[in-house]
Design a protein around this motif. Sequence first.
Motif, PDB file in Angstrom:
ATOM      1  N   SER A 158       0.871  -1.182   0.000  1.00 43.90           N
ATOM      2  CA  SER A 158       0.000   0.000   0.000  1.00 43.90           C
ATOM      3  C   SER A 158       0.904   1.227   0.000  1.00 43.90           C
ATOM      4  CB  SER A 158      -0.936  -0.030   1.213  1.00 43.90           C
ATOM      5  OG  SER A 158      -1.837  -1.121   1.117  1.00 43.90           O
ATOM      6  N   ARG A 159       1.035   1.915   1.119  1.00 39.70           N
ATOM      7  CA  ARG A 159       1.956   3.056   1.193  1.00 39.70           C
ATOM      8  C   ARG A 159       3.406   2.602   1.346  1.00 39.70           C
ATOM      9  NH1 ARG A 159       0.206   8.154   2.149  1.00 39.70           N
ATOM     10  NH2 ARG A 159       2.094   8.591   3.362  1.00 39.70           N
ATOM     11  N   GLU A 180      -2.033   2.378  -5.642  1.00 38.55           N
ATOM     12  CA  GLU A 180      -1.685   3.757  -6.009  1.00 38.55           C
ATOM     13  C   GLU A 180      -1.081   4.526  -4.839  1.00 38.55           C
ATOM     14  OE1 GLU A 180      -1.861   5.551  -8.794  1.00 38.55           O
ATOM     15  OE2 GLU A 180      -2.793   4.105 -10.150  1.00 38.55           O
ATOM     16  N   THR A 181      -1.435   4.136  -3.623  1.00 41.19           N
ATOM     17  CA  THR A 181      -0.959   4.861  -2.444  1.00 41.19           C
ATOM     18  C   THR A 181       0.556   4.794  -2.276  1.00 41.19           C
ATOM     19  OG1 THR A 181      -1.559   2.874  -1.181  1.00 41.19           O
ATOM     20  CG2 THR A 181      -3.098   4.727  -1.114  1.00 41.19           C
ATOM     21  N   ASP A 239       6.526   7.015   1.451  1.00 37.55           N
ATOM     22  CA  ASP A 239       7.914   7.477   1.564  1.00 37.55           C
ATOM     23  C   ASP A 239       8.876   6.801   0.593  1.00 37.55           C
ATOM     24  OD1 ASP A 239       7.262   9.222   3.623  1.00 37.55           O
ATOM     25  OD2 ASP A 239       7.534   7.679   5.172  1.00 37.55           O
ATOM     26  N   ILE A 240       8.480   5.677   0.013  1.00 34.83           N
ATOM     27  CA  ILE A 240       9.413   4.924  -0.824  1.00 34.83           C
ATOM     28  C   ILE A 240       9.951   5.718  -2.017  1.00 34.83           C
ATOM     29  CG2 ILE A 240       9.582   2.961  -2.429  1.00 34.83           C
ATOM     30  CD1 ILE A 240       8.038   1.282  -0.473  1.00 34.83           C
ATOM     31  N   ASP A 289       0.950  -4.817 -13.194  1.00 33.32           N
ATOM     32  CA  ASP A 289      -0.125  -3.837 -13.328  1.00 33.32           C
ATOM     33  C   ASP A 289      -1.458  -4.402 -12.846  1.00 33.32           C
ATOM     34  OD1 ASP A 289      -0.635  -5.663 -15.353  1.00 33.32           O
ATOM     35  OD2 ASP A 289      -1.199  -4.150 -16.830  1.00 33.32           O
ATOM     36  N   SER A 290      -1.413  -5.312 -11.882  1.00 38.14           N
ATOM     37  CA  SER A 290      -2.647  -5.905 -11.366  1.00 38.14           C
ATOM     38  C   SER A 290      -3.547  -4.863 -10.707  1.00 38.14           C
ATOM     39  CB  SER A 290      -2.331  -7.019 -10.357  1.00 38.14           C
ATOM     40  OG  SER A 290      -1.639  -6.479  -9.240  1.00 38.14           O
ATOM     41  N   ILE A 291      -2.944  -3.781 -10.180  1.00 37.43           N
ATOM     42  CA  ILE A 291      -3.712  -2.693  -9.565  1.00 37.43           C
ATOM     43  C   ILE A 291      -3.374  -1.368 -10.252  1.00 37.43           C
ATOM     44  CG2 ILE A 291      -4.219  -1.415  -7.464  1.00 37.43           C
ATOM     45  CD1 ILE A 291      -3.658  -3.934  -5.870  1.00 37.43           C
TER      46      ILE A 291
END
Length: 271
Positions: free
Chosen positions: A201-202, A230-231, A236-237, A250-252
């Motif tokens: 996620s993030r 998308e998050t 921070d990455i 590209d599954s999401i």
Amino acid sequence: MIKLNNETIDFKSFPNGETLVDGEKILKARNHSNNKIFLKYESDLDLTNLMFLKRHLDEDNLDIVLEIGYMPYSRMDRVEGASVFTLKYVCEFINSLKFKQVLVHEAHSDVTAALLDRVTVIDESVKLLYTVMGIVGFDPNEDYIFYPDAGAQKRYGKLNQKNELVGFKKRDFQTGHIDSLQVIGDLKHDKKIIIVDDLSSRGGTFMYAAKELKKMGAGDIYLVVAHCEETIFSGDIPESDLIKKVYTTDSIISESKHEKIEIIKHLGENK
């Protein structure tokens, strides 16, 4: 987004919100054998559209395989307190459509496979991992695979890599923040590390892990995840030096918004 035999099927809406299905596109895309629907989940509307497409194809008694890039609600795979077991209900819905076979890319847990009929789970993160090993020059005798938690170790420990590290984290379940993360295993100085998991996620867990690995003397750190939300672009990455690059499908996400996140496999494309 839904594809039939690699052709995107259009779904539009009437003014009152009812769905208008592009029957002409379906007619051109279908055939009398080896039909496959690819589901890229973007919202619950995709599930309704899936039903319309499958039921329409049923009128011609066609055998249909369903391929799912990211299994919707896969994180809701158990009941805790008053939580709702939504994965179970989604699986029951898909089962009711009676597909010949269901292919799922990188299920979050064994629960998905247990709930779906005629299912095959594709170990997408494992495939990505081997590809990335070649890209980054991973030396299996010297470099390390890192599993960020026990769940990841259970999923990917079967790879039997020579050098493996495992993270054990303590999380505040009220805030969701990680209180601590302990890395189990010895690490030689300045060696490459590939973190492997199914979903980002993030990316907070991976950043926390990277900080601990760097304290232990890690060299370049890479992240491999089959599913990337998308998050990650607001986490921070992208702007941190801790994780050199993220590799995903590209599954999401449909396209990368930062050079550090690279899509190296596009699902649902017939090669």
